[in-house]
Scaffold this active site. Structure first.
Site, PDB file in Angstrom:
ATOM      1  CD  GLU A 107      -5.499  -0.289   2.939  1.00  0.00           C
ATOM      2  OE1 GLU A 107      -6.334  -0.300   2.012  1.00  0.00           O
ATOM      3  OE2 GLU A 107      -5.037  -1.331   3.438  1.00  0.00           O
TER       4      GLU A 107
ATOM      5  NE  ARG B 155      -3.628  -2.457   0.019  1.00  0.00           N
ATOM      6  CZ  ARG B 155      -3.327  -3.578  -0.638  1.00  0.00           C
ATOM      7  NH1 ARG B 155      -2.233  -3.635  -1.381  1.00  0.00           N
ATOM      8  NH2 ARG B 155      -4.098  -4.639  -0.577  1.00  0.00           N
TER       9      ARG B 155
ATOM     10  CB  SER C  97      -9.415  -2.377   3.719  1.00  0.00           C
ATOM     11  OG  SER C  97      -8.659  -2.979   4.728  1.00  0.00           O
TER      12      SER C  97
END
Length: 297
Positions: A290, A170, A220
């Site tokens: 995230e 990520r 998420s």
């Protein structure tokens, strides 16, 4: 707003526009000026004007994996909705940053090109996917990216090769440079249309079973801790269904937070803090968000 119209004539700019109308979470205060450039020339005009006049600016992408605070964002907020062209050249797809990621995977399928199936259910834009090296089910952008064109903070356009993107989980180098993705090239391989279709159906079925797609959310919320799954840790901390204001930890997948009753950005932030603290107390593992949180409280 007159002085903006005179200097940026022809560009779609909306004053004091509520960002909750554009975010996947359905939260977010107003942008001073929300701009929708039609092409990279209008984009460069906007950025250079902002720089020359000391007006802050940022690109919001299509606002899928972020939370905009209730105080909104000062200066220019730029959305790439109109920068969404997707072109196919042999085994290569070139997509502008505002192109919908899911629609781009369908273009690949239509042309019997394989390699993009993993992203068939990921909400968001191509630009955002490159920025955060989006991935799912064993695939990620780093596996297929050839290069990306970016706009620098100074308003110049340059190309970054995939080898220079410093991709990680990520993560991409763009997160630290301030550059903004404006287009990306992906290297795919020839495939079978029916097999690609079946794989995309399989992955979307898995996503529908596991994720609360029926509610507004930011996707998420947490990065995957090494050796663990964030959703599992949250579930083991008895936090499924825990609600603050109008936002709750999903009963379907504890790694998601959903807006069930006119929640606010503050509700999201408080719930994130509570989950991090509770999971750390319960397991000794500190979750790392995230999702990006931007704007003023």
């Amino acid at each position: 707003m007159t002085y903006l119209n005179d200097s940026l004539n022809g560009i779609d700019i909306r004053e004091n526009e509520p960002l909750k109308n554009y975010t996947y979470t359905k939260v977010g205060g107003p942008a001073d000026f929300l701009a929708f450039p039609r092409n990279r020339f209008e984009l460069v005009r906007l950025v250079k004007y902002a720089n020359q006049n000391d007006i802050p600016w940022m690109v919001l992408g299509n606002a899928s994996n972020l939370i905009v605070r209730d105080g909104g964002i000062r200066g220019f907020v730029i959305m790439f909705d109109k920068l969404n062209t997707v072109k196919v050249n042999g085994y290569t797809i070139e997509a502008e940053a505002g192109a919908n990621l899911i629609e781009t995977t369908r273009v690949a399928r239509f042309n019997s090109l394989s390699g993009f199936e993993f992203a068939c259910g990921i909400p968001g834009s191509v630009g955002g996917a490159v920025y955060m090296n989006a991935g799912a089910y064993g695939g990620e952008i780093a596996h297929i990216l050839l290069s990306a064109q970016v706009l620098t903070p100074e308003g110049d356009i340059k190309t970054i090769q995939a080898r220079d993107m410093a991709f990680g989980y990520r993560h991409s180098v763009i997160q630290s440079t301030g550059d903004v993705v404006i287009s990306a090239k992906f290297a795919l391989r020839p495939g079978n249309y029916d097999q690609i279709t079946q794989e995309m159906k399989r992955l979307n079925h898995l996503r529908q079973l596991k994720q609360p797609l029926e509610y507004p959310s930011c996707g998420s919320v947490f990065k995957r801790p090494v050796g663990h799954f964030a959703g599992q840790l949250i579930m083991e901390s008895q936090l499924k269904g825990h609600r603050i204001g109008g936002v709750e930890v999903s009963e379907k997948h504890a790694g998601f937070m959903i807006n069930v009753d006119n929640g606010t950005a503050n509700d999201y932030e408080q719930l994130i803090v509570h989950v991090i603290k509770t999971v750390e107390t319960n397991s000794g593992i500190r979750l790392e968000p995230e999702v990006r949180i931007i704007g003023e409280k």
